[in-house]
Design a protein around this motif. Structure first.
Motif: not given
Length: 177
Positions: A36-38, A54-61, A64-73
């Motif tokens: 899940s990391c970039i 993973y937990r934050l990206r999965n929750a957003a998915h 159906n919401l987005t995480i700030p684009a500048d938040w580090p993956r």
């Protein structure tokens, strides 16, 4: 402030307690976190930050919401602390210990390791108290006898952390989404 991604990630983190490695930093769940990391973290690498990503990206998915684009993956803990400082979302452990209401469920706990001179472990806050926090952390072990964070464990565990355990330069990243 409505924080659906942070709260969902904390709830789902609790549901992951008990996931353990198969081998050293390996296994289907661990490698899912790492992917899940970039950039993607190679299998066999430390994965505490990958669990959080993973937990934050999965929750957003799921929402159906987005995480700030500048938040580090990123799978590198200092990247998350740097983002928190840059965006004014950083809460030092000293500030948290003086006013524990600054820390909320779903925020990220970052641990300072003096021998490495950096933030070197991360988890998700699942409870806040005057004396410290409950967290769920990946790549850790059940509570050890000593009062030190474990950053090379073998699973996802719920932890009880005093403010002091975050280390002199440790703290929290407020997740406002």
């Amino acid at each position: 402030m409505n924080r659906p991604i942070a709260l969902r990630a904390a709830k789902e983190a609790i549901n992951n307690v008990g996931v353990v490695e198969v081998g050293n930093n390996r296994g289907v769940a661990v490698e899912t976190y790492q992917a899940s990391c970039i950039p993607v973290i190679p299998p066999g690498s430390p994965w505490c930050a990958a669990f959080v990503v993973y937990r934050l990206r999965n929750a957003a998915h799921d929402l159906n919401l987005t995480i700030p684009a500048d938040w580090p993956r990123s799978g590198y803990c200092p990247d998350h602390g740097n983002w928190g400082r840059r965006t004014k979302n950083w809460i030092s452990q000293q500030d948290a210990s003086k006013d524990f209401s600054k820390v909320r469920i779903g925020d990220l706990a970052l641990f300072w390791f003096a021998p490495l001179n950096r933030l070197a472990h991360i988890g998700i806050v699942t409870g806040v108290f005057p004396w410290g926090v409950y967290t769920v952390e990946g790549n850790t072990s059940p509570e050890p006898d000593e009062d030190e964070p474990e950053r090379e464990g073998d699973g996802v565990f719920r932890k009880v952390r005093t403010w002091r355990e975050l280390g002199s330069n440790g703290g929290f990243v407020a997740i406002d989404w």
